[in-house]
Design a protein around this motif. Sequence first.
Motif, PDB file in Angstrom:
ATOM      1  N   GLU A 183      47.545  84.965 120.673  1.00 19.94           N
ATOM      2  CA  GLU A 183      46.222  85.522 120.390  1.00 19.94           C
ATOM      3  C   GLU A 183      46.354  87.040 120.252  1.00 19.94           C
ATOM      4  OE1 GLU A 183      44.148  84.087 123.879  1.00 19.94           O
ATOM      5  OE2 GLU A 183      43.380  82.367 122.760  1.00 19.94           O
ATOM      6  N   PRO A 184      47.123  87.492 119.238  1.00 13.92           N
ATOM      7  CA  PRO A 184      47.390  88.927 119.131  1.00 13.92           C
ATOM      8  C   PRO A 184      46.136  89.766 118.897  1.00 13.92           C
ATOM      9  CG  PRO A 184      48.137  87.795 117.158  1.00 13.92           C
ATOM     10  CD  PRO A 184      47.766  86.737 118.155  1.00 13.92           C
ATOM     11  N   ASP A 185      45.137  89.194 118.223  1.00  9.95           N
ATOM     12  CA  ASP A 185      43.905  89.944 117.984  1.00  9.95           C
ATOM     13  C   ASP A 185      43.178  90.239 119.290  1.00  9.95           C
ATOM     14  OD1 ASP A 185      43.610  87.129 118.088  1.00  9.95           O
ATOM     15  OD2 ASP A 185      41.685  87.210 117.064  1.00  9.95           O
ATOM     16  N   LEU A 219      51.121  94.511 117.941  1.00  4.10           N
ATOM     17  CA  LEU A 219      50.010  93.563 117.978  1.00  4.10           C
ATOM     18  C   LEU A 219      49.204  93.596 116.685  1.00  4.10           C
ATOM     19  CD1 LEU A 219      48.897  94.067 121.677  1.00  4.10           C
ATOM     20  CD2 LEU A 219      49.970  92.030 120.694  1.00  4.10           C
ATOM     21  N   GLU A 220      49.038  94.785 116.112  1.00  5.80           N
ATOM     22  CA  GLU A 220      48.343  94.874 114.818  1.00  5.80           C
ATOM     23  C   GLU A 220      49.098  94.074 113.760  1.00  5.80           C
ATOM     24  OE1 GLU A 220      46.084  99.202 115.014  1.00  5.80           O
ATOM     25  OE2 GLU A 220      48.195  99.144 114.382  1.00  5.80           O
ATOM     26  N   ALA A 221      50.407  94.245 113.732  1.00  7.97           N
ATOM     27  CA  ALA A 221      51.229  93.510 112.761  1.00  7.97           C
ATOM     28  C   ALA A 221      51.130  92.003 113.002  1.00  7.97           C
ATOM     29  CB  ALA A 221      52.680  93.969 112.835  1.00  7.97           C
ATOM     30  N   ALA A 222      51.185  91.596 114.252  1.00 12.69           N
ATOM     31  CA  ALA A 222      51.098  90.171 114.579  1.00 12.69           C
ATOM     32  C   ALA A 222      49.720  89.611 114.240  1.00 12.69           C
ATOM     33  CB  ALA A 222      51.418  89.947 116.056  1.00 12.69           C
ATOM     34  N   ALA A 223      48.670  90.371 114.530  1.00 12.89           N
ATOM     35  CA  ALA A 223      47.312  89.918 114.214  1.00 12.89           C
ATOM     36  C   ALA A 223      47.122  89.799 112.706  1.00 12.89           C
ATOM     37  CB  ALA A 223      46.284  90.877 114.811  1.00 12.89           C
ATOM     38  N   LYS A 263      49.061  86.765 111.442  1.00 13.75           N
ATOM     39  CA  LYS A 263      48.370  85.518 111.796  1.00 13.75           C
ATOM     40  C   LYS A 263      47.168  85.298 110.879  1.00 13.75           C
ATOM     41  CE  LYS A 263      46.491  82.888 115.616  1.00 13.75           C
ATOM     42  NZ  LYS A 263      46.206  82.820 117.039  1.00 13.75           N
ATOM     43  N   LEU A 264      46.428  86.367 110.597  1.00 13.19           N
ATOM     44  CA  LEU A 264      45.280  86.261 109.697  1.00 13.19           C
ATOM     45  C   LEU A 264      45.721  85.840 108.289  1.00 13.19           C
ATOM     46  CD1 LEU A 264      42.244  86.622 109.252  1.00 13.19           C
ATOM     47  CD2 LEU A 264      42.688  89.036 108.777  1.00 13.19           C
ATOM     48  N   GLU A 265      46.794  86.433 107.816  1.00  7.62           N
ATOM     49  CA  GLU A 265      47.317  86.081 106.491  1.00  7.62           C
ATOM     50  C   GLU A 265      47.773  84.617 106.459  1.00  7.62           C
ATOM     51  OE1 GLU A 265      47.167  87.747 103.581  1.00  7.62           O
ATOM     52  OE2 GLU A 265      45.970  89.166 104.761  1.00  7.62           O
ATOM     53  N   ALA A 266      48.424  84.181 107.514  1.00  8.38           N
ATOM     54  CA  ALA A 266      48.864  82.780 107.581  1.00  8.38           C
ATOM     55  C   ALA A 266      47.665  81.840 107.578  1.00  8.38           C
ATOM     56  CB  ALA A 266      49.721  82.559 108.829  1.00  8.38           C
ATOM     57  N   GLN A 267      46.599  82.226 108.278  1.00 10.19           N
ATOM     58  CA  GLN A 267      45.393  81.392 108.293  1.00 10.19           C
ATOM     59  C   GLN A 267      44.750  81.349 106.915  1.00 10.19           C
ATOM     60  OE1 GLN A 267      43.316  83.414 111.467  1.00 10.19           O
ATOM     61  NE2 GLN A 267      44.001  81.932 113.013  1.00 10.19           N
ATOM     62  N   LYS A 268      44.745  82.484 106.226  1.00  6.58           N
ATOM     63  CA  LYS A 268      44.199  82.510 104.861  1.00  6.58           C
ATOM     64  C   LYS A 268      45.001  81.595 103.954  1.00  6.58           C
ATOM     65  CE  LYS A 268      42.469  87.269 104.831  1.00  6.58           C
ATOM     66  NZ  LYS A 268      42.700  88.610 104.232  1.00  6.58           N
TER      67      LYS A 268
END
Length: 160
Positions: free
Chosen positions: A105-107, A136-140, A143-148
């Motif tokens: 949960e990096p965000d 954490l910004e990079a990980a968040a 993760k967002l890009e992967a979800q998209k």
Amino acid sequence: MGPFEPGRFAAAAALRVANSYKEEGNAAFREGQFVEALEYYSDAIASVDSRCEELAVFYGNRAACYAHMGMHSDAVADCDAALELRPNYVKVLMRRAKARETQDEPDLALEDMRKVVEVAPNSKEAREASAAIPRLEAAANAKLEAQKEEMLGACPRPVP
């Protein structure tokens, strides 16, 4: 409540008992006996009224036990309880951020790290949080890009 009210004495006695449990928990924690420490901190929590300010410390300490035992969702829950009582508790914000990062949960971890920097900018925790923020910004973002991508991949695309 006056200075000689029975409730005041009962609360003070309960806090003494709880602090005794906390000290036992601290000793067990230092020895790496996390299950035993967790039990002592749980006893401390159960010993005092829900309005007791020290509850934040007891929950924070028990969260540390959960984290050391790999029980990160329980650690987050206890951190949440501690932060309800003491919203700017830097040590607990750091603990929750680390548990959230472990739970992918990096965000949310990023939110906690940013708050640490905001509320205690000159602390060693703020330096640690500042160092973690870019990761954490990079990980968040990843993760967002992967979800998209997952969402777009799940939708049929028009055939040209």
